[in-house]
Design a protein around this motif. Structure first.
Motif, PDB file in Angstrom:
ATOM      1  N   PRO A   1       0.831  -1.203   0.000  1.00 52.28           N
ATOM      2  CA  PRO A   1       0.000   0.000   0.000  1.00 52.28           C
ATOM      3  C   PRO A   1       0.863   1.249   0.000  1.00 52.28           C
ATOM      4  N   PRO A   2       0.386   2.327  -0.614  1.00 49.82           N
ATOM      5  CA  PRO A   2       1.171   3.565  -0.627  1.00 49.82           C
ATOM      6  C   PRO A   2       1.264   4.171   0.767  1.00 49.82           C
ATOM      7  N   ALA A   3       2.149   5.127   0.932  1.00 48.19           N
ATOM      8  CA  ALA A   3       2.266   5.824   2.207  1.00 48.19           C
ATOM      9  C   ALA A   3       0.941   6.487   2.558  1.00 48.19           C
ATOM     10  N   ALA A   4       0.610   6.487   3.834  1.00 51.41           N
ATOM     11  CA  ALA A   4      -0.644   7.082   4.278  1.00 51.41           C
ATOM     12  C   ALA A   4      -0.609   8.591   4.079  1.00 51.41           C
ATOM     13  N   ASP A   5      -1.740   9.149   3.671  1.00 50.31           N
ATOM     14  CA  ASP A   5      -1.851  10.596   3.512  1.00 50.31           C
ATOM     15  C   ASP A   5      -1.826  11.242   4.891  1.00 50.31           C
ATOM     16  N   PRO A   6      -0.863  12.104   5.170  1.00 55.05           N
ATOM     17  CA  PRO A   6      -0.764  12.705   6.504  1.00 55.05           C
ATOM     18  C   PRO A   6      -1.871  13.699   6.814  1.00 55.05           C
ATOM     19  N   SER A   7      -2.724  14.019   5.819  1.00 54.03           N
ATOM     20  CA  SER A   7      -3.814  14.957   6.059  1.00 54.03           C
ATOM     21  C   SER A   7      -5.033  14.295   6.680  1.00 54.03           C
ATOM     22  N   ALA A   8      -5.104  12.978   6.645  1.00 54.83           N
ATOM     23  CA  ALA A   8      -6.273  12.250   7.128  1.00 54.83           C
ATOM     24  C   ALA A   8      -5.882  11.349   8.296  1.00 54.83           C
ATOM     25  N   PRO A   9      -6.857  10.889   9.077  1.00 54.65           N
ATOM     26  CA  PRO A   9      -6.544   9.977  10.182  1.00 54.65           C
ATOM     27  C   PRO A   9      -5.872   8.695   9.693  1.00 54.65           C
ATOM     28  N   VAL A  10      -4.950   8.200  10.511  1.00 56.05           N
ATOM     29  CA  VAL A  10      -4.268   6.940  10.220  1.00 56.05           C
ATOM     30  C   VAL A  10      -4.460   6.007  11.405  1.00 56.05           C
ATOM     31  N   LEU A  11      -4.856   4.790  11.130  1.00 62.41           N
ATOM     32  CA  LEU A  11      -4.996   3.756  12.155  1.00 62.41           C
ATOM     33  C   LEU A  11      -3.779   2.847  12.022  1.00 62.41           C
ATOM     34  N   TRP A  12      -2.885   2.919  13.006  1.00 61.27           N
ATOM     35  CA  TRP A  12      -1.611   2.213  12.941  1.00 61.27           C
ATOM     36  C   TRP A  12      -1.715   0.863  13.644  1.00 61.27           C
ATOM     37  N   VAL A  13      -1.276  -0.192  12.945  1.00 58.85           N
ATOM     38  CA  VAL A  13      -1.330  -1.562  13.451  1.00 58.85           C
ATOM     39  C   VAL A  13      -0.028  -1.918  14.143  1.00 58.85           C
ATOM     40  N   ASN A  14      -0.133  -2.613  15.262  1.00 58.33           N
ATOM     41  CA  ASN A  14       1.033  -3.102  15.999  1.00 58.33           C
ATOM     42  C   ASN A  14       1.855  -4.033  15.100  1.00 58.33           C
ATOM     43  N   PRO A  15       3.116  -3.699  14.827  1.00 55.79           N
ATOM     44  CA  PRO A  15       3.913  -4.519  13.903  1.00 55.79           C
ATOM     45  C   PRO A  15       4.336  -5.862  14.490  1.00 55.79           C
ATOM     46  N   GLU A  16       4.139  -6.045  15.791  1.00 51.66           N
ATOM     47  CA  GLU A  16       4.571  -7.288  16.433  1.00 51.66           C
ATOM     48  C   GLU A  16       3.506  -8.376  16.394  1.00 51.66           C
ATOM     49  N   LEU A  17       2.333  -8.048  15.860  1.00 56.04           N
ATOM     50  CA  LEU A  17       1.225  -9.002  15.878  1.00 56.04           C
ATOM     51  C   LEU A  17       1.035  -9.656  14.520  1.00 56.04           C
ATOM     52  N   ASP A  18       0.560 -10.889  14.551  1.00 54.27           N
ATOM     53  CA  ASP A  18       0.209 -11.625  13.336  1.00 54.27           C
ATOM     54  C   ASP A  18      -1.280 -11.955  13.428  1.00 54.27           C
TER      55      ASP A  18
END
Length: 251
Positions: free
Chosen positions: A141-158
């Motif tokens: 996926p492309p980089a998230a647009d910094p103008s809108a909300p971003v929901l960040w996922v924990n990178p340690e989880l599968d």
């Protein structure tokens, strides 16, 4: 599933036991369409699920004296639960016959239904599978647009796509609770632009110590209890630029 939020001390996402644990438990059902020959992209499914939760929360039937309003209040008065199931073919057509809202993303279709008692699922939905929601992105996926909300996922989880879709819905709901009525209207009028992305490890540590709305899973399925997503950028919805606005596609 619970959350710590600096402005939501009585949030249904909090982990402490109390009145919310004793209240009748409800669940928000979401069904993702996964056809064998044409499954949706994973990130699009995550973002569509998050947007579906917001559309349900903001729908006129979910507020005031609306036909779904009491069910939504009962659901939010107890521990917040969301369950994602999958459907294809005739299963999907039967699901679309029930009261709810179908939200369409780029390749994903997700139908969200008004909350139901934890042990009172409609038979058409109770038959659907929770497993088998593993999805992939054909391209990063492309980089998230910094103008809108971003929901960040924990990178340690599968987590499976279905589990992550439910967690993305939780994060979107936390962001929604942080907003004023005017900000909510602005976000809705813009089409609920948002992104779901996996954080880098260092970035994740910054996010979880920054006071942002943080989803903590209770550990009932797939993963151990702990943080899953952070909602970042919700304060920007009042001044979204035209380039991130998108028409809502739902029925």
């Amino acid at each position: 599933m619970s959350s710590d939020s600096p402005t939501a001390q009585d949030s249904p996402f909090r982990s402490e036991s109390g009145d919310r644990e004793q209240a009748p438990q409800f669940v928000l059902p979401l069904v993702v369409r996964i056809e064998r020959a044409d499954p949706p992209a994973r990130t699009d499914a995550l973002e569509t699920a998050a947007r579906a939760v917001l559309i349900m929360l903001s729908d006129e039937r979910s507020v005031g004296d609306g036909e779904w309003a009491q069910a939504v209040r009962d659901w939010q008065d107890a521990r917040i639960r969301k369950v994602v199931r999958r459907a294809r073919g005739a299963e999907w057509r039967r699901a679309e016959g029930l009261p709810g809202i179908t939200v369409t993303g780029g390749s994903a279709e997700v139908r969200v239904f008004p909350p139901v008692p934890l042990d009172g699922w409609p038979k058409e939905l109770a038959k659907l599978q929770v497993s088998g929601t593993d999805l992939d992105d054909p391209e990063p996926p492309p980089a998230a647009d910094p103008s809108a909300p971003v929901l960040w996922v924990n990178p340690e989880l599968d987590m499976s796509a279905g589990k992550t879709m439910a967690q993305a819905g939780h994060a979107a709901q936390l962001a929604w609770w942080e907003l004023s009525d005017e900000e909510r209207d602005a976000w809705r009028e813009a089409g609920f632009p948002l992104a779901v992305r996996t954080a880098r490890p260092g970035h994740w540590r910054e996010l979880t110590t920054s006071g942002l709305p943080l989803v903590r899973d209770a550990g009932f399925t797939e993963i151990a209890p702990g943080p899953t997503l952070v909602a970042e950028g919700h304060h920007r919805v009042g001044s979204l630029p035209p380039r991130v606005r998108r028409p809502l596609a739902f029925r």
